[in-house]
Design a protein around this motif. Structure first.
Motif, PDB file in Angstrom:
ATOM      1  N   LEU A   1      11.599  14.961  -7.753  1.00  0.00           N
ATOM      2  CA  LEU A   1      11.589  13.552  -7.361  1.00  0.00           C
ATOM      3  C   LEU A   1      12.562  13.269  -6.220  1.00  0.00           C
ATOM      4  O   LEU A   1      12.244  12.509  -5.302  1.00  0.00           O
ATOM      5  CB  LEU A   1      11.894  12.674  -8.580  1.00  0.00           C
ATOM      6  N   GLU A   2      13.753  13.869  -6.244  1.00  0.00           N
ATOM      7  CA  GLU A   2      14.749  13.621  -5.192  1.00  0.00           C
ATOM      8  C   GLU A   2      14.240  14.120  -3.836  1.00  0.00           C
ATOM      9  O   GLU A   2      14.346  13.411  -2.831  1.00  0.00           O
ATOM     10  CB  GLU A   2      16.071  14.313  -5.529  1.00  0.00           C
ATOM     11  N   GLU A   3      13.682  15.302  -3.819  1.00  0.00           N
ATOM     12  CA  GLU A   3      13.176  15.848  -2.569  1.00  0.00           C
ATOM     13  C   GLU A   3      11.995  15.019  -2.068  1.00  0.00           C
ATOM     14  O   GLU A   3      11.872  14.751  -0.864  1.00  0.00           O
ATOM     15  CB  GLU A   3      12.773  17.307  -2.759  1.00  0.00           C
ATOM     16  N   PHE A   4      11.111  14.583  -3.018  1.00  0.00           N
ATOM     17  CA  PHE A   4       9.960  13.747  -2.671  1.00  0.00           C
ATOM     18  C   PHE A   4      10.425  12.447  -2.033  1.00  0.00           C
ATOM     19  O   PHE A   4       9.882  11.996  -1.016  1.00  0.00           O
ATOM     20  CB  PHE A   4       9.110  13.479  -3.927  1.00  0.00           C
ATOM     21  N   ALA A   5      11.447  11.821  -2.615  1.00  0.00           N
ATOM     22  CA  ALA A   5      11.974  10.554  -2.085  1.00  0.00           C
ATOM     23  C   ALA A   5      12.527  10.754  -0.682  1.00  0.00           C
ATOM     24  O   ALA A   5      12.337   9.906   0.201  1.00  0.00           O
ATOM     25  CB  ALA A   5      13.041  10.002  -3.017  1.00  0.00           C
ATOM     26  N   LYS A   6      13.223  11.843  -0.443  1.00  0.00           N
ATOM     27  CA  LYS A   6      13.773  12.127   0.899  1.00  0.00           C
ATOM     28  C   LYS A   6      12.651  12.263   1.918  1.00  0.00           C
ATOM     29  O   LYS A   6      12.753  11.761   3.032  1.00  0.00           O
ATOM     30  CB  LYS A   6      14.623  13.400   0.872  1.00  0.00           C
ATOM     31  N   VAL A   7      11.563  12.981   1.511  1.00  0.00           N
ATOM     32  CA  VAL A   7      10.432  13.185   2.420  1.00  0.00           C
ATOM     33  C   VAL A   7       9.809  11.841   2.787  1.00  0.00           C
ATOM     34  O   VAL A   7       9.425  11.613   3.944  1.00  0.00           O
ATOM     35  CB  VAL A   7       9.391  14.134   1.800  1.00  0.00           C
ATOM     36  N   LYS A   8       9.712  10.955   1.820  1.00  0.00           N
ATOM     37  CA  LYS A   8       9.098   9.641   2.045  1.00  0.00           C
ATOM     38  C   LYS A   8      10.064   8.664   2.714  1.00  0.00           C
ATOM     39  O   LYS A   8       9.666   7.576   3.132  1.00  0.00           O
ATOM     40  CB  LYS A   8       8.588   9.048   0.724  1.00  0.00           C
ATOM     41  N   GLY A   9      11.348   9.020   2.786  1.00  0.00           N
ATOM     42  CA  GLY A   9      12.331   8.167   3.437  1.00  0.00           C
ATOM     43  C   GLY A   9      12.785   6.994   2.591  1.00  0.00           C
ATOM     44  O   GLY A   9      13.123   5.931   3.122  1.00  0.00           O
ATOM     45  N   VAL A  10      12.790   7.162   1.282  1.00  0.00           N
ATOM     46  CA  VAL A  10      13.239   6.111   0.363  1.00  0.00           C
ATOM     47  C   VAL A  10      14.181   6.726  -0.650  1.00  0.00           C
ATOM     48  O   VAL A  10      14.292   7.940  -0.765  1.00  0.00           O
ATOM     49  CB  VAL A  10      12.037   5.448  -0.361  1.00  0.00           C
ATOM     50  N   SER A  11      14.841   5.860  -1.417  1.00  0.00           N
ATOM     51  CA  SER A  11      15.754   6.371  -2.438  1.00  0.00           C
ATOM     52  C   SER A  11      14.991   6.705  -3.714  1.00  0.00           C
ATOM     53  O   SER A  11      13.901   6.189  -3.968  1.00  0.00           O
ATOM     54  CB  SER A  11      16.842   5.337  -2.739  1.00  0.00           C
ATOM     55  N   THR A  12      15.612   7.567  -4.522  1.00  0.00           N
ATOM     56  CA  THR A  12      15.015   7.947  -5.805  1.00  0.00           C
ATOM     57  C   THR A  12      14.876   6.725  -6.704  1.00  0.00           C
ATOM     58  O   THR A  12      13.881   6.576  -7.414  1.00  0.00           O
ATOM     59  CB  THR A  12      15.879   9.020  -6.505  1.00  0.00           C
ATOM     60  N   ASP A  13      15.866   5.822  -6.672  1.00  0.00           N
ATOM     61  CA  ASP A  13      15.809   4.611  -7.501  1.00  0.00           C
ATOM     62  C   ASP A  13      14.627   3.729  -7.111  1.00  0.00           C
ATOM     63  O   ASP A  13      13.971   3.135  -7.976  1.00  0.00           O
ATOM     64  CB  ASP A  13      17.115   3.823  -7.381  1.00  0.00           C
ATOM     65  N   GLN A  14      14.347   3.626  -5.789  1.00  0.00           N
ATOM     66  CA  GLN A  14      13.207   2.834  -5.342  1.00  0.00           C
ATOM     67  C   GLN A  14      11.905   3.444  -5.865  1.00  0.00           C
ATOM     68  O   GLN A  14      11.021   2.729  -6.341  1.00  0.00           O
ATOM     69  CB  GLN A  14      13.153   2.767  -3.806  1.00  0.00           C
ATOM     70  N   VAL A  15      11.766   4.756  -5.803  1.00  0.00           N
ATOM     71  CA  VAL A  15      10.551   5.424  -6.289  1.00  0.00           C
ATOM     72  C   VAL A  15      10.387   5.174  -7.776  1.00  0.00           C
ATOM     73  O   VAL A  15       9.289   4.820  -8.254  1.00  0.00           O
ATOM     74  CB  VAL A  15      10.593   6.946  -5.985  1.00  0.00           C
ATOM     75  N   LEU A  16      11.485   5.313  -8.538  1.00  0.00           N
ATOM     76  CA  LEU A  16      11.414   5.065  -9.994  1.00  0.00           C
ATOM     77  C   LEU A  16      11.052   3.613 -10.275  1.00  0.00           C
ATOM     78  O   LEU A  16      10.285   3.318 -11.204  1.00  0.00           O
ATOM     79  CB  LEU A  16      12.740   5.443 -10.657  1.00  0.00           C
ATOM     80  N   ASP A  17      11.588   2.689  -9.482  1.00  0.00           N
ATOM     81  CA  ASP A  17      11.276   1.272  -9.651  1.00  0.00           C
ATOM     82  C   ASP A  17       9.802   1.016  -9.365  1.00  0.00           C
ATOM     83  O   ASP A  17       9.126   0.282 -10.098  1.00  0.00           O
ATOM     84  CB  ASP A  17      12.171   0.439  -8.730  1.00  0.00           C
ATOM     85  N   TRP A  18       9.268   1.616  -8.318  1.00  0.00           N
ATOM     86  CA  TRP A  18       7.857   1.422  -7.974  1.00  0.00           C
ATOM     87  C   TRP A  18       6.933   2.044  -9.035  1.00  0.00           C
ATOM     88  O   TRP A  18       5.898   1.476  -9.389  1.00  0.00           O
ATOM     89  CB  TRP A  18       7.549   2.018  -6.603  1.00  0.00           C
TER      90      TRP A  18
ATOM     91  N   LYS B   1       0.833  -1.201   0.000  1.00  0.00           N
ATOM     92  CA  LYS B   1       0.000   0.000   0.000  1.00  0.00           C
ATOM     93  C   LYS B   1       0.873   1.259   0.000  1.00  0.00           C
ATOM     94  O   LYS B   1       0.600   2.213  -0.744  1.00  0.00           O
ATOM     95  CB  LYS B   1      -0.925  -0.019   1.218  1.00  0.00           C
ATOM     96  N   PHE B   2       1.929   1.267   0.791  1.00  0.00           N
ATOM     97  CA  PHE B   2       2.845   2.406   0.848  1.00  0.00           C
ATOM     98  C   PHE B   2       3.525   2.605  -0.497  1.00  0.00           C
ATOM     99  O   PHE B   2       3.607   3.723  -1.025  1.00  0.00           O
ATOM    100  CB  PHE B   2       3.889   2.186   1.960  1.00  0.00           C
ATOM    101  N   LYS B   3       3.986   1.501  -1.100  1.00  0.00           N
ATOM    102  CA  LYS B   3       4.667   1.585  -2.401  1.00  0.00           C
ATOM    103  C   LYS B   3       3.727   2.160  -3.461  1.00  0.00           C
ATOM    104  O   LYS B   3       4.120   2.996  -4.276  1.00  0.00           O
ATOM    105  CB  LYS B   3       5.163   0.205  -2.838  1.00  0.00           C
ATOM    106  N   ALA B   4       2.484   1.695  -3.441  1.00  0.00           N
ATOM    107  CA  ALA B   4       1.511   2.165  -4.436  1.00  0.00           C
ATOM    108  C   ALA B   4       1.234   3.655  -4.256  1.00  0.00           C
ATOM    109  O   ALA B   4       1.171   4.407  -5.238  1.00  0.00           O
ATOM    110  CB  ALA B   4       0.213   1.372  -4.328  1.00  0.00           C
TER     111      ALA B   4
END
Length: 179
Positions: free
Chosen positions: A25-42, A8-11
């Motif tokens: 995207l980089e700032e968004f990933a930091k806020v969510k506590g994940v890496s940019t690569d993980q966000v792009l993968d999801w 659910k979190f990934k979605a």
């Protein structure tokens, strides 16, 4: 230390990241506590697997989400929508009396039209036969009159043994008038 995130979190992260620019995207990933690569993968997984959500014939284990234990409060004044949601489908509100009437009426109308066309065709055929008969009788009468006129206006032998001969009618009338 790697953190395990639930589906659910990934979605949610992937959906939110869909509309972001590369710089955000980089700032968004930091806020969510994940890496940019993980966000792009999801996001990539979301795009690849989103079509399976809408495939037909899927059961609960292969992509359809069935609410289990979730309470949904729907507030609307549309009675048809309330009935559809409570039954899972729209009710069949066909008026079968009207459907039967119009089906019967339409069928009867087609039968009457076909009957009328058949009667019209038969009448036309009968008229054509009568006209042909009249024309053939007219031509026969015309031929008989021509033959009779030829007989009345010509010389000929009526009975050779008795010595009876034929002369044109005009000459016969003149001879009778002379006598």
């Amino acid at each position: 230390m790697s953190t395990k995130h639930n589906a659910k979190f990934k979605a949610q992260v992937a959906i939110e990241a869909l509309n972001l620019s590369a710089g955000d995207l980089e700032e968004f990933a930091k806020v969510k506590g994940v890496s940019t690569d993980q966000v792009l993968d999801w996001v990539s997984q979301l795009k690849e697997n989103s079509a399976t959500i809408f495939e037909e014939g899927q059961d609960a284990h292969s992509g359809h989400h069935h609410a289990s234990g979730e309470n949904v409060n729907l507030e609307t004044e549309d009675e048809l929508l309330i009935a559809a949601v409570s039954h899972g489908v729209n009710d069949d509100n066909l008026n079968y009396n009207k459907l039967f009437f119009w089906t019967t009426f339409g069928t009867g109308l087609v039968v009457v039209i076909i009957y009328g066309l058949i009667q019209f065709a038969q009448a036309s055929w009968f008229d054509a036969q009568n006209e042909a008969a009249v024309n053939s009788q007219f031509s026969e009468i015309k031929e008989l009159k021509a033959k009779d006129a030829e007989t009345l206006n010509s010389y000929g032998v009526v009975d050779l043994e008795n010595g009876t001969y034929r002369i044109p009618i005009d000459q016969a009338i003149n001879k009778i008038a002379e006598n």
